[in-house]
Design a protein around this motif. Structure first.
Motif, PDB file in Angstrom:
ATOM      1  N   TYR A  32       0.895  -1.130  -0.256  1.00 14.92           N
ATOM      2  CA  TYR A  32      -0.036   0.087  -0.066  1.00 14.92           C
ATOM      3  C   TYR A  32       0.840   0.982   0.020  1.00 14.92           C
ATOM      4  CZ  TYR A  32      -3.516  -3.387   1.115  1.00 14.92           C
ATOM      5  OH  TYR A  32      -4.368  -4.517   1.278  1.00 14.92           O
ATOM      6  N   TYR A  36       4.259  10.127  -5.825  1.00 16.22           N
ATOM      7  CA  TYR A  36       3.561  11.423  -6.594  1.00 16.22           C
ATOM      8  C   TYR A  36       4.882  12.199  -7.323  1.00 16.22           C
ATOM      9  CZ  TYR A  36      -0.389  10.399  -3.777  1.00 16.22           C
ATOM     10  OH  TYR A  36      -1.655   9.908  -3.251  1.00 16.22           O
ATOM     11  N   LEU A  46      -0.472  11.911  -9.008  1.00 15.28           N
ATOM     12  CA  LEU A  46      -0.251  10.425  -8.749  1.00 15.28           C
ATOM     13  C   LEU A  46       0.242   9.741  -9.866  1.00 15.28           C
ATOM     14  CD1 LEU A  46      -0.994   8.068  -6.759  1.00 15.28           C
ATOM     15  CD2 LEU A  46      -3.096   7.974  -8.108  1.00 15.28           C
ATOM     16  N   ASP A  50      -0.587   1.498  -5.223  1.00 14.76           N
ATOM     17  CA  ASP A  50      -0.421  -0.224  -4.724  1.00 14.76           C
ATOM     18  C   ASP A  50       1.017  -0.470  -5.205  1.00 14.76           C
ATOM     19  OD1 ASP A  50      -3.834  -0.949  -5.020  1.00 14.76           O
ATOM     20  OD2 ASP A  50      -2.738  -0.189  -3.546  1.00 14.76           O
ATOM     21  N   GLN A  89       3.863   7.613  -0.443  1.00 16.02           N
ATOM     22  CA  GLN A  89       2.675   8.027   0.518  1.00 16.02           C
ATOM     23  C   GLN A  89       2.124   6.736   0.764  1.00 16.02           C
ATOM     24  OE1 GLN A  89      -0.831   8.218  -1.192  1.00 16.02           O
ATOM     25  NE2 GLN A  89      -1.436   7.661   1.020  1.00 16.02           N
ATOM     26  N   ARG A  91      -1.325   5.183   3.362  1.00 16.20           N
ATOM     27  CA  ARG A  91      -2.478   5.327   4.480  1.00 16.20           C
ATOM     28  C   ARG A  91      -2.393   4.167   5.427  1.00 16.20           C
ATOM     29  NH1 ARG A  91      -8.546   3.628   4.709  1.00 16.20           N
ATOM     30  NH2 ARG A  91      -7.645   2.488   6.599  1.00 16.20           N
ATOM     31  N   HIS A  93      -3.154   1.692   8.551  1.00 22.81           N
ATOM     32  CA  HIS A  93      -4.608   0.616   8.411  1.00 22.81           C
ATOM     33  C   HIS A  93      -5.525   1.314   9.503  1.00 22.81           C
ATOM     34  CE1 HIS A  93      -6.209  -3.346   9.240  1.00 22.81           C
ATOM     35  NE2 HIS A  93      -6.182  -3.163  10.395  1.00 22.81           N
ATOM     36  N   TRP A  94      -5.426   1.834  10.515  1.00 19.07           N
ATOM     37  CA  TRP A  94      -6.531   2.323  11.259  1.00 19.07           C
ATOM     38  C   TRP A  94      -6.057   3.274  12.406  1.00 19.07           C
ATOM     39  CZ3 TRP A  94     -11.372   3.426   9.918  1.00 19.07           C
ATOM     40  CH2 TRP A  94     -11.956   3.921  10.666  1.00 19.07           C
ATOM     41  N   PRO A  96      -7.597   5.829   9.666  1.00 17.93           N
ATOM     42  CA  PRO A  96      -6.933   6.440   8.455  1.00 17.93           C
ATOM     43  C   PRO A  96      -6.365   7.692   8.149  1.00 17.93           C
ATOM     44  CG  PRO A  96      -9.277   6.581   8.577  1.00 17.93           C
ATOM     45  CD  PRO A  96      -9.068   6.200   9.684  1.00 17.93           C
ATOM     46  N   TYR A  98      -2.712   9.537   6.559  1.00 17.22           N
ATOM     47  CA  TYR A  98      -1.826   9.452   5.600  1.00 17.22           C
ATOM     48  C   TYR A  98      -0.523   9.883   5.921  1.00 17.22           C
ATOM     49  CZ  TYR A  98      -6.213   8.686   3.094  1.00 17.22           C
ATOM     50  OH  TYR A  98      -7.350   8.369   2.693  1.00 17.22           O
TER      51      TYR A  98
ATOM     52  N   VAL B  99      -9.839  11.293  -3.455  1.00  8.31           N
ATOM     53  CA  VAL B  99      -9.167  10.205  -2.836  1.00  8.31           C
ATOM     54  C   VAL B  99      -9.745   8.834  -3.831  1.00  8.31           C
ATOM     55  CG1 VAL B  99      -8.986   8.632  -0.769  1.00  8.31           C
ATOM     56  CG2 VAL B  99      -9.149  11.139  -0.306  1.00  8.31           C
ATOM     57  N   ARG B 100      -8.727   7.881  -4.295  1.00 12.26           N
ATOM     58  CA  ARG B 100      -9.101   6.819  -4.744  1.00 12.26           C
ATOM     59  C   ARG B 100      -8.904   5.829  -3.795  1.00 12.26           C
ATOM     60  NH1 ARG B 100      -6.763   2.290  -6.678  1.00 12.26           N
ATOM     61  NH2 ARG B 100      -7.230   1.637  -8.916  1.00 12.26           N
ATOM     62  N   SER B 102     -10.975   4.257   0.009  1.00  9.91           N
ATOM     63  CA  SER B 102     -11.962   4.494   0.787  1.00  9.91           C
ATOM     64  C   SER B 102     -11.018   4.948   2.222  1.00  9.91           C
ATOM     65  CB  SER B 102     -12.872   3.175   1.347  1.00  9.91           C
ATOM     66  OG  SER B 102     -11.998   2.398   2.033  1.00  9.91           O
ATOM     67  N   LEU B 103     -12.090   5.052   3.185  1.00 14.07           N
ATOM     68  CA  LEU B 103     -11.424   5.365   4.640  1.00 14.07           C
ATOM     69  C   LEU B 103     -11.865   4.140   5.565  1.00 14.07           C
ATOM     70  CD1 LEU B 103     -12.597   9.096   4.922  1.00 14.07           C
ATOM     71  CD2 LEU B 103     -10.268   8.465   4.323  1.00 14.07           C
ATOM     72  N   ARG B 104     -12.344   3.277   5.077  1.00 15.61           N
ATOM     73  CA  ARG B 104     -12.796   2.120   5.894  1.00 15.61           C
ATOM     74  C   ARG B 104     -11.528   1.318   6.741  1.00 15.61           C
ATOM     75  NH1 ARG B 104     -16.759   1.763   1.999  1.00 15.61           N
ATOM     76  NH2 ARG B 104     -15.560   0.530   0.641  1.00 15.61           N
ATOM     77  N   LEU B 105     -11.733   0.567   7.509  1.00 16.70           N
ATOM     78  CA  LEU B 105     -10.808  -0.093   8.467  1.00 16.70           C
ATOM     79  C   LEU B 105     -10.001  -1.015   7.593  1.00 16.70           C
ATOM     80  CD1 LEU B 105      -9.404  -1.121  10.960  1.00 16.70           C
ATOM     81  CD2 LEU B 105     -11.476  -2.606  11.307  1.00 16.70           C
ATOM     82  N   GLY B 106      -8.797  -0.874   7.609  1.00 17.58           N
ATOM     83  CA  GLY B 106      -7.970  -2.098   6.906  1.00 17.58           C
ATOM     84  C   GLY B 106      -7.839  -1.684   5.506  1.00 17.58           C
ATOM     85  N   GLU B 107      -8.383  -0.783   4.873  1.00 17.73           N
ATOM     86  CA  GLU B 107      -8.471  -0.592   3.476  1.00 17.73           C
ATOM     87  C   GLU B 107      -7.331   0.572   3.217  1.00 17.73           C
ATOM     88  OE1 GLU B 107     -13.159  -2.056   2.485  1.00 17.73           O
ATOM     89  OE2 GLU B 107     -12.182  -0.046   1.507  1.00 17.73           O
ATOM     90  N   SER B 108      -6.183   0.040   3.328  1.00 13.97           N
ATOM     91  CA  SER B 108      -4.918   0.872   2.970  1.00 13.97           C
ATOM     92  C   SER B 108      -4.764   1.383   1.496  1.00 13.97           C
ATOM     93  CB  SER B 108      -4.089   0.354   3.714  1.00 13.97           C
ATOM     94  OG  SER B 108      -4.164   0.214   5.175  1.00 13.97           O
ATOM     95  N   SER B 109      -5.382   0.755   0.700  1.00 10.75           N
ATOM     96  CA  SER B 109      -5.117   1.169  -0.910  1.00 10.75           C
ATOM     97  C   SER B 109      -6.005   2.364  -1.086  1.00 10.75           C
ATOM     98  CB  SER B 109      -5.741  -0.160  -1.641  1.00 10.75           C
ATOM     99  OG  SER B 109      -5.614   0.404  -3.094  1.00 10.75           O
ATOM    100  N   SER B 110      -5.537   3.470  -0.672  1.00  7.59           N
ATOM    101  CA  SER B 110      -5.992   4.605  -0.496  1.00  7.59           C
ATOM    102  C   SER B 110      -4.960   5.867  -1.005  1.00  7.59           C
ATOM    103  CB  SER B 110      -6.855   4.849   0.895  1.00  7.59           C
ATOM    104  OG  SER B 110      -7.569   6.438   0.960  1.00  7.59           O
ATOM    105  N   TYR B 111      -5.421   6.621  -2.060  1.00  7.03           N
ATOM    106  CA  TYR B 111      -4.373   7.421  -2.486  1.00  7.03           C
ATOM    107  C   TYR B 111      -4.919   8.799  -2.948  1.00  7.03           C
ATOM    108  CZ  TYR B 111      -2.237   3.024  -2.317  1.00  7.03           C
ATOM    109  OH  TYR B 111      -1.703   1.798  -2.047  1.00  7.03           O
ATOM    110  N   PHE B 112      -4.634   9.941  -3.288  1.00  2.50           N
ATOM    111  CA  PHE B 112      -4.907  11.189  -3.880  1.00  2.50           C
ATOM    112  C   PHE B 112      -4.579  11.298  -5.485  1.00  2.50           C
ATOM    113  CE2 PHE B 112      -5.380  12.152   0.613  1.00  2.50           C
ATOM    114  CZ  PHE B 112      -4.224  11.929   0.968  1.00  2.50           C
ATOM    115  N   ASP B 113      -5.677  10.731  -6.019  1.00  2.00           N
ATOM    116  CA  ASP B 113      -5.648  10.490  -7.231  1.00  2.00           C
ATOM    117  C   ASP B 113      -5.905  12.004  -8.354  1.00  2.00           C
ATOM    118  OD1 ASP B 113      -8.749   8.896  -8.271  1.00  2.00           O
ATOM    119  OD2 ASP B 113      -8.423  10.584  -7.197  1.00  2.00           O
TER     120      ASP B 113
END
Lengths: 109, 125
Positions: A32, A36, A46, A50, A89, A91, A93-94, A96, A98, B99-100, B102-113
């Motif tokens: 993850y 940039y 970007l 991933d 960069q 994000r 885990h919890w 969220p 960055y 954001v590309r 989500s903000l959900r728990l564990g969903e770390s595939s999260s970026y500024f697109d």
């Protein structure tokens, strides 16, 4: 808190050369990680998400690799427009949150 | 092509307040997670805050928590950042970002697109 450390801080190369930029995480981020590009006076763009997926419209000379704690952005043959600052960069885990690396400035030699 | 246009920056005295706005177009704003990222003069990027698509979940960097409030109006395709108790350390260009992921728990595939062009906030007496 995960810390991202980029190296080198400054990379001096010539057009046509290959650039290798590094990003190291203080603990595993799995795959993850994003990269940039930011040019002077512009917003970041970007490039890679991933760890190895190119974003829309990004040229094939840009590639990303790595997993766990060590990641690399490679520019296979530098074009004049590639000289810029590059950030990695992640994000958390919890919750969220960055985190960005401190950046690598790619300058013309 | 996604368009994000920030406004509301300017010069404000220490302890003062400012409200930034970001108007979005050419994408589905109401289903997108949004964020603010800032950059102090000559420095790197710092995430400030993020907001779920519905506006029901908000998250802040420790450096701004309790002073800044992020919000959105999906009927106006607009994102906001209310900034209170400003200090010199808040001086920066503030970028609105889509954001590309989500903000959900564990969903770390999260970026500024996608990013706006930024608005400059200067805190000085």
């Amino acid at each position: 808190e995960i810390v991202l450390t980029q190296s080198p801080a400054i990379l001096s190369l010539s057009p046509g050369e290959r650039a290798t930029l590094s990003c190291r995480a203080s603990q595993t981020v799995f795959r993850y990680l994003a990269w940039y590009q930011q040019k002077p006076g512009q917003a970041p763009r970007l490039l890679i998400f991933d760890a190895s997926n190119r974003a829309t419209g990004i040229p094939a000379r840009f590639s990303g690799s790595g997993s766990g704690t060590d990641f690399t952005l490679t520019i296979s043959s530098l074009e004049p427009e590639d000289f810029a600052v590059y950030y990695c960069q992640h994000r958390n885990h919890w919750p969220p949150e960055y985190t960005f690396g401190q950046g690598t400035k790619l300058e013309i030699k | 092509e996604v368009q994000l246009l920030e406004s509301g920056g300017g010069l404000v005295q220490p302890g003062g307040s400012l409200r930034l706005s970001c108007t979005a177009s050419k994408f589905s704003f109401s289903t997108s997670v949004m964020a603010w990222v800032r950059q102090a003069p000559g420095k790197g990027l710092e995430w400030v805050s993020a907001l779920s698509a519905s506006g029901g979940a908000t998250y802040y960097a420790d450096s701004v928590g309790g002073r800044f409030t992020i919000s959105r109006d999906n009927s106006k395709n607009s994102l906001y950042l209310q900034m209170n108790s400003l200090t010199a350390d808040d001086t920066a260009i503030y970028y609105c970002a889509k954001v590309r992921g989500s903000l959900r728990l564990g969903e770390s595939s999260s970026y500024f697109d996608s990013w706006g062009q930024g608005t400059l906030v200067t805190v000085s007496s």
